[in-house]
Scaffold this active site. Sequence first.
Site, PDB file in Angstrom:
ATOM      1  CG  LEU A  17      -1.838  -1.210   1.407  1.00  0.00           C
ATOM      2  CD1 LEU A  17      -2.678  -1.046   2.673  1.00  0.00           C
ATOM      3  CD2 LEU A  17      -2.743  -1.406   0.192  1.00  0.00           C
ATOM      4  CB  VAL A  60       7.298   3.288  12.751  1.00  0.00           C
ATOM      5  CG1 VAL A  60       7.560   3.654  11.300  1.00  0.00           C
ATOM      6  CG2 VAL A  60       6.696   1.896  12.872  1.00  0.00           C
ATOM      7  CB  SER A 150      -7.283  -3.180   9.492  1.00  0.00           C
ATOM      8  OG  SER A 150      -7.857  -4.423   9.141  1.00  0.00           O
ATOM      9  CE1 TYR A 163      -2.856  -5.759  11.232  1.00  0.00           C
ATOM     10  CE2 TYR A 163      -5.181  -6.262  10.972  1.00  0.00           C
ATOM     11  CZ  TYR A 163      -4.023  -5.696  10.488  1.00  0.00           C
ATOM     12  OH  TYR A 163      -4.018  -5.057   9.266  1.00  0.00           O
ATOM     13  CB  THR A 198      -0.515  -6.390   0.812  1.00  0.00           C
ATOM     14  OG1 THR A 198      -0.850  -7.526   1.623  1.00  0.00           O
ATOM     15  CG2 THR A 198      -1.499  -5.261   1.119  1.00  0.00           C
TER      16      THR A 198
END
Length: 257
Positions: A17, A60, A150, A163, A198
Amino acid sequence: MDVKGLAAVVTGGASGLGRATATKLVEAGAKVALLDRNIELARETAKALGGDTIAVEVDVSSAASAEAAFEQAKAKNGPTRVCINCAGIGGSGRIVDRQGKPMELDHYRRIIEVNLIGTFNTLRLAAAQMAAQEPLNEDGIRGAIVNTASVAGYEGQIGQSAYASSKGGIIGLTICAARDLSAHGIRVNTIAPGIMLTPLLASLPEETLDMLGKQVPFPKRTGHDTEYASMAMELVRNDYMNGETIRVDGAIRMGPR
């Protein structure tokens, strides 16, 4: 907001993405920095995209790493005006498995650190650079940020507790960040993708991909990275889009498994 000539940062920009979005930004004339943990792949992508595209290594979830990466991007392309946060990891596991063993806390912690804390980390640094700049137009806009959640943030499936928590946190962050940063003329929006094709998903067997695609009401297929990128660009360009989470999912609502 016209991105031509502006400095843009895309986290997770080496592939998937992020790469698709970086491609759209480059085509629109932005100066793009690909922030990615996989620096070799990021360099390959930057070379392929051309223009002022650069590759910058980053973790990150680390304050020091992200701070250094944003300073490096600023030194090359100027202060960040656009930030698209695509960096993230997956992972599954039940809270208590079939043998009665509880999930390792480090599994949960790592996904939260990368996906949620990582998003906030880069958002805060991008916003600080934007806030220090002069407005770009009469509305006083200084920059735009797009985060990636998501559909799991709404309908997490069995085994997705970590997640889903991370992505639900990003959804919850969106309106608060937009309100926090409104005084600085910075907009914040989020995309919640569905089943997107992806590189990770593309590694699955073809019959599995077909099965996943058939779960989508319409169109009955997995989503394309370019469809995510198109929405990201609209959220950057449309100055009245702020504080919103947009589902890009073909109307899917995930079942428990």
